[in-house]
Design a protein around this motif. Structure first.
Motif, short mmCIF file in Angstrom:
data_model
loop_
_atom_site.label_atom_id
_atom_site.label_comp_id
_atom_site.label_asym_id
_atom_site.label_seq_id
_atom_site.Cartn_x
_atom_site.Cartn_y
_atom_site.Cartn_z
N VAL A 3 -80.70 -66.99 -54.52
CA VAL A 3 -80.02 -68.15 -53.94
C VAL A 3 -78.69 -68.36 -54.65
O VAL A 3 -78.64 -68.52 -55.87
CB VAL A 3 -80.89 -69.43 -54.05
CG1 VAL A 3 -80.19 -70.61 -53.38
CG2 VAL A 3 -82.26 -69.20 -53.43
N ASP A 4 -77.59 -68.34 -53.88
CA ASP A 4 -76.24 -68.52 -54.43
C ASP A 4 -75.84 -69.98 -54.22
O ASP A 4 -75.50 -70.38 -53.10
CB ASP A 4 -75.28 -67.57 -53.74
CG ASP A 4 -73.91 -67.49 -54.42
OD1 ASP A 4 -73.57 -68.41 -55.20
OD2 ASP A 4 -73.18 -66.52 -54.15
N ILE A 5 -75.88 -70.76 -55.30
CA ILE A 5 -75.56 -72.18 -55.26
C ILE A 5 -74.22 -72.38 -55.96
O ILE A 5 -74.05 -71.96 -57.10
CB ILE A 5 -76.65 -73.02 -55.96
CG1 ILE A 5 -78.01 -72.77 -55.32
CG2 ILE A 5 -76.29 -74.51 -55.92
CD1 ILE A 5 -79.17 -73.30 -56.12
N ARG A 6 -73.28 -73.01 -55.24
CA ARG A 6 -71.94 -73.21 -55.80
C ARG A 6 -71.46 -74.64 -55.58
O ARG A 6 -71.90 -75.33 -54.68
CB ARG A 6 -70.94 -72.25 -55.16
CG ARG A 6 -71.31 -70.80 -55.44
CD ARG A 6 -70.25 -69.87 -55.02
NE ARG A 6 -70.73 -68.51 -55.16
CZ ARG A 6 -69.96 -67.48 -55.43
NH1 ARG A 6 -68.65 -67.66 -55.58
NH2 ARG A 6 -70.45 -66.28 -55.53
N VAL A 7 -70.51 -75.02 -56.42
CA VAL A 7 -69.86 -76.32 -56.27
C VAL A 7 -68.72 -76.17 -55.28
O VAL A 7 -67.91 -75.24 -55.40
CB VAL A 7 -69.32 -76.82 -57.63
CG1 VAL A 7 -68.51 -78.10 -57.45
CG2 VAL A 7 -70.46 -77.03 -58.61
N GLY A 8 -68.69 -77.08 -54.32
CA GLY A 8 -67.59 -77.09 -53.36
C GLY A 8 -67.07 -78.50 -53.18
O GLY A 8 -67.80 -79.47 -53.37
N MET B 247 -75.56 -74.52 -46.73
CA MET B 247 -76.40 -75.72 -46.71
C MET B 247 -75.99 -76.64 -47.85
O MET B 247 -75.79 -76.21 -48.98
CB MET B 247 -77.87 -75.34 -46.90
CG MET B 247 -78.82 -76.52 -46.84
SD MET B 247 -80.53 -76.05 -47.23
CE MET B 247 -80.49 -76.19 -49.02
N LEU B 248 -75.83 -77.91 -47.52
CA LEU B 248 -75.57 -78.93 -48.53
C LEU B 248 -76.86 -79.27 -49.24
O LEU B 248 -77.90 -79.46 -48.61
CB LEU B 248 -75.03 -80.19 -47.83
CG LEU B 248 -74.92 -81.46 -48.66
CD1 LEU B 248 -73.84 -81.34 -49.72
CD2 LEU B 248 -74.65 -82.65 -47.76
N PHE B 249 -76.82 -79.34 -50.56
CA PHE B 249 -77.96 -79.85 -51.32
C PHE B 249 -77.86 -81.36 -51.33
O PHE B 249 -76.83 -81.93 -51.67
CB PHE B 249 -77.93 -79.37 -52.78
CG PHE B 249 -78.81 -78.21 -53.05
CD1 PHE B 249 -80.19 -78.30 -52.90
CD2 PHE B 249 -78.27 -77.01 -53.47
CE1 PHE B 249 -81.00 -77.22 -53.17
CE2 PHE B 249 -79.08 -75.92 -53.73
CZ PHE B 249 -80.44 -76.02 -53.58
N GLN C 48 -67.15 -83.50 -54.85
CA GLN C 48 -67.75 -82.20 -55.08
C GLN C 48 -69.26 -82.34 -54.90
O GLN C 48 -69.83 -83.39 -55.21
CB GLN C 48 -67.47 -81.69 -56.49
CG GLN C 48 -66.04 -81.28 -56.71
CD GLN C 48 -65.85 -80.65 -58.08
OE1 GLN C 48 -66.33 -81.18 -59.09
NE2 GLN C 48 -65.16 -79.52 -58.13
N ALA C 49 -69.90 -81.28 -54.43
CA ALA C 49 -71.35 -81.27 -54.27
C ALA C 49 -71.84 -79.83 -54.41
O ALA C 49 -71.05 -78.89 -54.46
CB ALA C 49 -71.74 -81.85 -52.91
N LEU C 50 -73.15 -79.69 -54.46
CA LEU C 50 -73.77 -78.36 -54.54
C LEU C 50 -74.12 -77.87 -53.14
O LEU C 50 -74.62 -78.64 -52.32
CB LEU C 50 -75.03 -78.41 -55.39
CG LEU C 50 -74.84 -78.80 -56.86
CD1 LEU C 50 -76.19 -78.88 -57.56
CD2 LEU C 50 -73.94 -77.81 -57.56
N PHE C 51 -73.86 -76.58 -52.90
CA PHE C 51 -74.11 -75.95 -51.61
C PHE C 51 -74.75 -74.58 -51.81
O PHE C 51 -74.39 -73.87 -52.75
CB PHE C 51 -72.81 -75.74 -50.84
CG PHE C 51 -72.10 -77.00 -50.46
CD1 PHE C 51 -72.29 -77.57 -49.21
CD2 PHE C 51 -71.22 -77.62 -51.35
CE1 PHE C 51 -71.63 -78.74 -48.86
CE2 PHE C 51 -70.57 -78.79 -51.00
CZ PHE C 51 -70.78 -79.36 -49.75
N VAL C 52 -75.64 -74.20 -50.91
CA VAL C 52 -76.11 -72.82 -50.83
C VAL C 52 -75.11 -72.09 -49.94
O VAL C 52 -74.87 -72.52 -48.81
CB VAL C 52 -77.53 -72.74 -50.23
CG1 VAL C 52 -77.96 -71.28 -50.08
CG2 VAL C 52 -78.53 -73.50 -51.09
#
Length: 115
Positions: free
Chosen positions: A16-21, A87-89, A67-71
């Protein structure tokens, strides 16, 4: 509370690639009573991500600039003619409470990988 989901291996989690966007725009999807379209900046790339928050917030545009975490490595999914590329976390939906964004505790560069 819901039961804990089945155990996964560490190697499953690393897929799972989770990044800040940073959320740059929130656009209404008029034909949907739940969905809005986010434009998200991940520094090296930008994504369109469709999320179901229209009924959760009086003004979904209030998250612009946050900013939020996204897959970012989910297969694209088309909803109402719009391809969603991630996908937004959020926190709370599965627990039956009004969801909030999963956000970094302080600003970090867009595109930073979580984990």
């Amino acid at each position: 509370m819901k039961e804990i989901k089945p155990e996964i291996s560490f190697s499953d989690l690393t897929k799972v690639d989770i990044r800040v966007g940073e959320i740059k725009a929130v656009d209404d999807i008029p034909k949907s009573d739940k969905l809005v379209k986010l434009t998200v900046d991940f520094a090296d790339f930008e994504r369109t991500i469709v999320v179901g928050m229209k009924q959760e917030r009086k003004n979904p545009a209030e998250i612009i600039g946050l900013q939020a975490l996204f897959v970012v490595n989910l297969a694209p999914k088309e909803m109402f003619g719009i391809a969603s590329h991630g996908m937004l976390f959020d926190i709370g939906y599965e627990s039956g409470i009004l969801p909030v964004l999963a956000v970094p505790e302080k600003p970090v560069p867009n595109g930073v990988i979580a984990g």
